[in-house]
Design a protein around this motif. Structure first.
Motif, mmCIF file in Angstrom:
data_model
loop_
_atom_site.group_PDB
_atom_site.id
_atom_site.type_symbol
_atom_site.label_atom_id
_atom_site.label_comp_id
_atom_site.label_asym_id
_atom_site.label_seq_id
_atom_site.Cartn_x
_atom_site.Cartn_y
_atom_site.Cartn_z
ATOM 1 N N PRO A 68 0.818 -1.227 0.000
ATOM 2 C CA PRO A 68 0.000 0.000 0.000
ATOM 3 C C PRO A 68 0.846 1.268 0.000
ATOM 4 C CG PRO A 68 -0.237 -1.200 2.088
ATOM 5 C CD PRO A 68 0.543 -2.069 1.172
ATOM 6 N N VAL A 69 1.999 1.215 0.666
ATOM 7 C CA VAL A 69 2.896 2.378 0.710
ATOM 8 C C VAL A 69 3.390 2.699 -0.699
ATOM 9 C CG1 VAL A 69 5.092 3.250 1.629
ATOM 10 C CG2 VAL A 69 3.609 1.852 3.066
ATOM 11 N N CYS A 70 3.798 1.656 -1.410
ATOM 12 C CA CYS A 70 4.302 1.843 -2.770
ATOM 13 C C CYS A 70 3.208 2.444 -3.655
ATOM 14 C CB CYS A 70 4.783 0.499 -3.317
ATOM 15 S SG CYS A 70 5.177 0.546 -5.064
ATOM 16 N N ALA A 71 1.995 1.887 -3.556
ATOM 17 C CA ALA A 71 0.893 2.385 -4.390
ATOM 18 C C ALA A 71 0.651 3.865 -4.127
ATOM 19 C CB ALA A 71 -0.366 1.574 -4.108
ATOM 20 N N ASP A 72 0.738 4.237 -2.839
ATOM 21 C CA ASP A 72 0.546 5.644 -2.440
ATOM 22 C C ASP A 72 1.629 6.547 -3.027
ATOM 23 O OD1 ASP A 72 -1.662 5.941 -0.879
ATOM 24 O OD2 ASP A 72 -0.497 6.829 0.795
ATOM 25 N N VAL A 73 2.874 6.100 -2.881
ATOM 26 C CA VAL A 73 4.008 6.926 -3.335
ATOM 27 C C VAL A 73 3.985 7.083 -4.859
ATOM 28 C CG1 VAL A 73 6.541 7.071 -3.474
ATOM 29 C CG2 VAL A 73 5.461 6.340 -1.350
ATOM 30 N N VAL A 74 3.714 5.996 -5.586
ATOM 31 C CA VAL A 74 3.789 6.079 -7.055
ATOM 32 C C VAL A 74 2.456 6.530 -7.672
ATOM 33 C CG1 VAL A 74 5.610 4.341 -7.189
ATOM 34 C CG2 VAL A 74 3.258 3.612 -7.445
ATOM 35 N N GLU A 75 1.443 6.672 -6.788
ATOM 36 C CA GLU A 75 0.123 7.157 -7.202
ATOM 37 C C GLU A 75 -0.488 6.300 -8.313
ATOM 38 O OE1 GLU A 75 0.796 11.306 -8.032
ATOM 39 O OE2 GLU A 75 0.683 11.822 -5.924
ATOM 40 N N GLN A 102 -2.932 -1.378 -18.151
ATOM 41 C CA GLN A 102 -3.258 0.059 -18.261
ATOM 42 C C GLN A 102 -2.214 0.954 -17.569
ATOM 43 O OE1 GLN A 102 -7.319 0.801 -17.039
ATOM 44 N NE2 GLN A 102 -8.051 -0.935 -18.244
ATOM 45 N N ILE A 103 -1.180 0.354 -17.028
ATOM 46 C CA ILE A 103 -0.140 1.170 -16.361
ATOM 47 C C ILE A 103 0.723 1.841 -17.431
ATOM 48 C CG2 ILE A 103 1.941 1.013 -14.901
ATOM 49 C CD1 ILE A 103 0.364 -1.090 -13.257
ATOM 50 N N SER A 104 0.816 3.174 -17.330
ATOM 51 C CA SER A 104 1.508 3.932 -18.380
ATOM 52 C C SER A 104 3.026 3.872 -18.186
ATOM 53 C CB SER A 104 1.066 5.393 -18.323
ATOM 54 O OG SER A 104 1.568 5.976 -17.137
ATOM 55 N N GLY A 105 3.724 4.324 -19.209
ATOM 56 C CA GLY A 105 5.189 4.389 -19.134
ATOM 57 C C GLY A 105 5.646 5.294 -17.995
ATOM 58 N N VAL A 106 4.950 6.415 -17.820
ATOM 59 C CA VAL A 106 5.319 7.356 -16.742
ATOM 60 C C VAL A 106 5.115 6.671 -15.385
ATOM 61 C CG1 VAL A 106 4.671 9.557 -15.641
ATOM 62 C CG2 VAL A 106 4.750 9.379 -18.143
ATOM 63 N N GLU A 107 4.011 5.938 -15.268
ATOM 64 C CA GLU A 107 3.743 5.244 -14.000
ATOM 65 C C GLU A 107 4.788 4.146 -13.747
ATOM 66 O OE1 GLU A 107 -1.089 5.708 -13.435
ATOM 67 O OE2 GLU A 107 -0.349 4.233 -14.881
ATOM 68 N N ARG A 108 5.184 3.447 -14.823
ATOM 69 C CA ARG A 108 6.200 2.397 -14.664
ATOM 70 C C ARG A 108 7.527 2.998 -14.191
ATOM 71 N NH1 ARG A 108 7.413 1.130 -19.678
ATOM 72 N NH2 ARG A 108 9.596 1.789 -19.464
ATOM 73 N N LYS A 109 7.833 4.178 -14.733
ATOM 74 C CA LYS A 109 9.083 4.846 -14.320
ATOM 75 C C LYS A 109 8.996 5.253 -12.840
ATOM 76 C CE LYS A 109 11.565 4.892 -18.110
ATOM 77 N NZ LYS A 109 12.731 4.014 -18.192
ATOM 78 N N ALA A 110 7.797 5.643 -12.392
ATOM 79 C CA ALA A 110 7.615 5.999 -10.970
ATOM 80 C C ALA A 110 7.838 4.766 -10.097
ATOM 81 C CB ALA A 110 6.220 6.571 -10.746
ATOM 82 N N LEU A 111 7.356 3.626 -10.561
ATOM 83 C CA LEU A 111 7.563 2.364 -9.818
ATOM 84 C C LEU A 111 9.055 2.010 -9.781
ATOM 85 C CD1 LEU A 111 6.584 -0.204 -8.406
ATOM 86 C CD2 LEU A 111 6.110 -1.192 -10.659
ATOM 87 N N LEU A 112 9.714 2.204 -10.902
ATOM 88 C CA LEU A 112 11.154 1.939 -10.986
ATOM 89 C C LEU A 112 11.906 2.813 -9.973
ATOM 90 C CD1 LEU A 112 13.392 0.454 -12.646
ATOM 91 C CD2 LEU A 112 13.439 2.452 -14.148
ATOM 92 N N ARG A 113 11.486 4.099 -9.915
ATOM 93 C CA ARG A 113 12.116 5.038 -8.976
ATOM 94 C C ARG A 113 11.911 4.566 -7.531
ATOM 95 N NH1 ARG A 113 10.550 9.175 -11.882
ATOM 96 N NH2 ARG A 113 8.675 9.568 -10.678
#
Ligand SMILES: Cc1cc2nc3c(=O)[nH]c(=O)nc-3n(C[C@H](O)[C@H](O)[C@H](O)COP(=O)(O)OP(=O)(O)OC[C@H]3O[C@@H](n4cnc5c(N)ncnc54)[C@H](O)[C@@H]3O)c2cc1C
Length: 427
Positions: free
Chosen positions: A311-318, A327-338
């Motif tokens: 849940p923390v990760c989901a919150d941080v990466v929005e 449906q996860i976008s490239g920008v969102e994937r980069k946020a997860l990578l970060r």
């Protein structure tokens, strides 16, 4: 009031004092150790979470790199008595040891108590007397020489030589509450300001706190000061109700505390996947998201993170936990990578001295002869262990420093005593 005398008097029955006593007695001196608690080596008994990380198997040059502020000061002590001699001695005292990850050495029995009892036994067999409930309150000096010490109950004990081995000022419930600094200062020694080293860090916000109790293994933590990387360490850490703790955080804390004191900005960055560089991890994420397109984001995270962190990760990466992977976008994937490679915490403080594993600062080593551990200011006075301005990373280094300086102080004081005068009477 009882009056007694001995050749060598040691203040403090921690690892430094006990080994100093045993060595001085082996060298022919009569030795009394004064310990203010009702049993010796209270702190030693809780080291390494009760398992006692006795020393490290690292070679000398590597070993020294783990010390501050001046590792070279310890060279003569380490050349006199280092990790191999310590482990041989413990083996002879029926405490066989085992080397674990990172060269950390523990007793096979996994019991710090066994190490403490072995040191006490060694001293006893060499003729050392340990007086417990004996708190030293004063050093008595005349004509530039130490003459005696006074206990809190008024008793005076004469000695030709005194070794201060009173430890630092952390975990005061174990007896080390900074008395040695006051005693050393009373005879003219400089005390480098003390501060916590190896101490848990406080984080801004509530993100770390929301994962309280979660411990991570095989992660890398790096310390950033004013946006510049200062150090990193690989291993284990834990989230707590106030922020971050565990071995790799404690190791980084020394520099963090100094930076916080200077009001610099301090961040800890976690790399949760240190085995994969960003490119490889991104390739893996693309593959996961493509292969499991119909799965929700939370299922993808299950393969990447511990449950408490999801849940923390989901919150941080929005990204909503219910979102389908496709449906996860490239920008969102980069946020997860970060998040996975660069999970940042702003550090806004540290726990206090009482909770520090070791105390940085202490009796200035500029005033101590590193070849003997003798005071350069007062004849017959010696120092050993954490009371000195030396401290090290986690990994068994601090105890080895206490053992080595203790051994050297015990040996040098006995030799000095033998050379300078005859025994002045026995307790
Ligand atoms: C929780 C914890 C875990 C740790 N784990 C490890 C580990 O696994 N490995 C490692 O290398 N290091 C570890 N350390 C650090 C290590 O324990 C210390 O560096 C080491 O004990 C220092 O030894 P010392 O003999 O100098 O002082 P201490 O162990 O502090 O002993 C000093 C003694 O002096 C006595 N004393 C103080 N004042 C007086 C006085 N006025 N009169 C008489 N007696 C006095 C005290 O009661 C005490 O018994 C740990 C520390 C803590 C707090």
């Amino acid at each position: 009031m009882k009056q007694s005398s001995t050749d060598i008097l040691i203040i403090g029955a921690g690892p430094a004092g006990l080994i100093a006593g045993a060595r001085a007695a082996e060298c022919g001196a009569t030795v009394v150790i004064l310990e203010k608690m009702d049993q010796p080596a209270m702190k030693l008994r809780i080291t390494g979470k009760g398992r006692c990380n006795i020393t490290n198997s690292a070679e000398m040059e590597d070993f020294l790199t783990h010390f501050s502020p001046n590792p070279r000061f310890l060279k003569p002590a380490f050349y006199t008595f280092f990790n191999t001699q310590l482990l041989e001695k413990l083996e002879r005292l029926n405490v066989p040891t085992v080397v674990e990850r990172g060269g950390r050495v523990f007793p096979v029995s996994q019991s710090a108590k066994d190490v403490a009892e072995a040191l006490i036994k060694w001293g006893r067999e060499s003729g050392v007397k340990v007086w417990t409930n004996a708190c030293v309150s004063e050093l008595v000096v005349s004509d530039g020489e130490i003459r005696s010490v006074t206990l809190k109950d008024g008793q005076t004990i004469e000695a030709k030589s005194v070794i201060i081995a009173t430890g630092g000022v952390s975990y005061p419930g174990t007896g080390s509450s900074g008395d040695g600094y006051r005693l050393a200062k009373s005879v003219g020694h400089t005390i480098t300001p003390v501060r916590p080293a190896l101490v848990p860090l406080l984080t801004e916000g509530t993100v770390a706190q929301s994962m309280q109790g979660l411990s991570l293994k095989n992660v890398t933590a790096s310390l950033w000061v004013d946006e510049k990387k200062q150090a990193d360490d690989f291993g284990e850490m834990i989230f707590t109700h106030f922020g971050l703790s565990g071995p790799i955080i404690l190791t980084l804390s020394r520099k963090a505390v100094i930076a916080l004191d200077k009001r610099q900005s301090v961040e800890i960055c976690l790399d949760l996947k240190p085995a994969l560089d960003e490119t490889k991890l991104d390739t893996r994420l693309i593959r996961e998201l493509n292969t499991h397109g119909k799965q929700q984001f939370k299922s993808i995270l299950k393969g990447l993170l511990p449950q408490k962190m999801i849940p923390v990760c989901a919150d941080v990466v929005e990204i909503s936990l219910d979102k389908p992977a496709s449906q996860i976008s490239g920008v969102e994937r980069k946020a997860l990578l970060r998040f996975l490679k660069n999970f940042r915490f702003t550090i806004n403080g540290h726990r206090g001295l009482k909770e520090a594993i070791v105390t940085a600062g202490g009796v200035s080593i500029k005033e101590i002869d590193s070849k003997t551990m003798a005071s350069k200011l007062l004849q017959g006075l010696y120092f050993a262990g954490e009371v000195l301005d030396i401290d090290a990373d986690t990994g068994g280094y601090n105890l080895q420093a206490a053992f080595s300086t203790g051994w050297l102080a015990g040996q040098s004081s006995a030799h000095w005593f033998a050379a300078s005068s005859d025994s002045i009477g026995k307790v």
